[in-house]
Design a protein around this motif. Structure first.
Motif, PDB file in Angstrom:
ATOM      1  N   GLU A 182      81.228 126.242   3.517  1.00 57.48           N
ATOM      2  CA  GLU A 182      79.963 126.372   2.787  1.00 57.48           C
ATOM      3  C   GLU A 182      79.276 127.686   3.109  1.00 57.48           C
ATOM      4  O   GLU A 182      78.731 128.362   2.219  1.00 57.48           O
ATOM      5  CB  GLU A 182      79.045 125.208   3.138  1.00 57.48           C
ATOM      6  N   GLU A 183      79.302 128.094   4.374  1.00 57.07           N
ATOM      7  CA  GLU A 183      78.675 129.351   4.769  1.00 57.07           C
ATOM      8  C   GLU A 183      79.362 130.535   4.101  1.00 57.07           C
ATOM      9  O   GLU A 183      78.711 131.491   3.655  1.00 57.07           O
ATOM     10  CB  GLU A 183      78.744 129.500   6.296  1.00 57.07           C
TER      11      GLU A 183
ATOM     12  N   ARG B  41      70.112 118.797   4.335  1.00 57.48           N
ATOM     13  CA  ARG B  41      69.100 119.755   4.764  1.00 57.48           C
ATOM     14  C   ARG B  41      69.036 120.990   3.880  1.00 57.48           C
ATOM     15  O   ARG B  41      67.963 121.476   3.540  1.00 57.48           O
ATOM     16  CB  ARG B  41      69.375 120.164   6.222  1.00 57.48           C
ATOM     17  N   ASP B  42      70.188 121.507   3.514  1.00 57.98           N
ATOM     18  CA  ASP B  42      70.229 122.739   2.711  1.00 57.98           C
ATOM     19  C   ASP B  42      70.678 122.491   1.276  1.00 57.98           C
ATOM     20  O   ASP B  42      71.017 123.436   0.557  1.00 57.98           O
ATOM     21  CB  ASP B  42      71.174 123.753   3.369  1.00 57.98           C
ATOM     22  N   ARG B  43      70.676 121.239   0.856  1.00 59.23           N
ATOM     23  CA  ARG B  43      71.142 120.957  -0.501  1.00 59.23           C
ATOM     24  C   ARG B  43      70.106 121.414  -1.520  1.00 59.23           C
ATOM     25  O   ARG B  43      68.925 121.078  -1.395  1.00 59.23           O
ATOM     26  CB  ARG B  43      71.426 119.457  -0.671  1.00 59.23           C
ATOM     27  N   PRO B  44      70.499 122.178  -2.528  1.00 58.04           N
ATOM     28  CA  PRO B  44      69.524 122.651  -3.529  1.00 58.04           C
ATOM     29  C   PRO B  44      69.024 121.506  -4.396  1.00 58.04           C
ATOM     30  O   PRO B  44      69.661 120.450  -4.500  1.00 58.04           O
ATOM     31  CB  PRO B  44      70.340 123.656  -4.355  1.00 58.04           C
TER      32      PRO B  44
ATOM     33  N   GLU C  79      73.971 116.839   5.683  1.00 58.56           N
ATOM     34  CA  GLU C  79      74.367 117.543   4.467  1.00 58.56           C
ATOM     35  C   GLU C  79      73.202 117.740   3.506  1.00 58.56           C
ATOM     36  O   GLU C  79      73.306 118.506   2.541  1.00 58.56           O
ATOM     37  CB  GLU C  79      75.487 116.787   3.749  1.00 58.56           C
TER      38      GLU C  79
ATOM     39  N   GLU D 212      78.283 130.553   0.444  1.00 63.45           N
ATOM     40  CA  GLU D 212      76.866 130.790   0.152  1.00 63.45           C
ATOM     41  C   GLU D 212      76.633 132.259  -0.170  1.00 63.45           C
ATOM     42  O   GLU D 212      77.037 133.161   0.571  1.00 63.45           O
ATOM     43  CB  GLU D 212      76.008 130.371   1.359  1.00 63.45           C
TER      44      GLU D 212
END
Length: 208
Positions: A65-66, A131-134, A129, A69
């Motif tokens: 994912e990183e 926390r950073d989900r748009p 999962e 991104e």
């Protein structure tokens, strides 16, 4: 109902007034039934994919994912291609970046605005999962569109990044960010971008 009334007028105007109304309605029901079945299967597959996997999958997924991104991995790949591939490498890098950016625009600025879809339910997804989900539309996957466009615009890019593109697509489903249909649509957009990028120079020459 207004749509079906208008459709009936068109049929009459073109001599198809003998078509039974029941047939039209049954056709509509069939289409709606198929769409409902596809949505149900899409949701079921997403829920299973999110819950699937040994612990190491959750450990590897953040790294994937990183890298995906802001398309960091593919910008880095383009830089390496431009620096080491001479004229051909620079051409491939430019085409890859152009395809990637075009695919992102088509998916995020166009498709997401035309069709709004909620992300998979929060109760399906592990808390870490979320926390950073748009919170933008789930359909389509912009990440998948971008990586597929970059990985297929040139054979060299595809050989270097094809595996990574598939990993990103799988991660978007496994992390609960997207449904399988979102990822599939993103892949289609990415692939469809490639002919546009390849044809752009010829079109510009004709216009100019």
């Amino acid at each position: 109902m207004c749509v079906w009334v208008g459709l009936g007028r068109i049929l009459v105007r073109h001599g198809f007034d003998h078509v039974p109304v029941e047939s039209a309605l049954s056709g509509k029901s069939l289409v709606m039934g198929v769409m409902a079945g596809l949505r149900t299967a899409d949701r079921r597959l997403a829920r299973r994919a999110i819950a699937w996997g040994p612990p190491w999958v959750r450990q590897v997924a953040p790294a994937v994912e990183e890298a995906a991104e802001h398309t960091k991995l593919w910008w880095a790949a383009a830089a390496v291609m431009a620096a080491t591939g001479r004229w051909r490498g620079r051409t491939a890098a430019a085409a890859g970046v152009t395809a990637m950016v075009t695919a992102q625009v088509l998916s995020n600025a166009v498709a997401k605005q035309l069709y709004r879809r909620r992300r998979p339910p929060q109760e399906w997804v592990p808390p870490q999962e979320l926390r950073d989900r748009p919170d933008t539309s789930s359909f389509p996957s912009g990440h998948t569109a971008a990586v597929f466009a970059f990985a297929t615009v040139w054979p060299a890019a595809g050989a270097a990044c094809g595996v990574s593109a598939v990993m990103v697509a799988a991660e978007r489903i496994h992390s609960g960010a997207h449904y399988p249909a979102d990822v599939a649509a993103g892949g289609v957009i990415g692939l469809a971008t490639v002919p546009l990028v390849r044809a752009a120079p010829r079109l510009l020459r004709r216009v100019l």
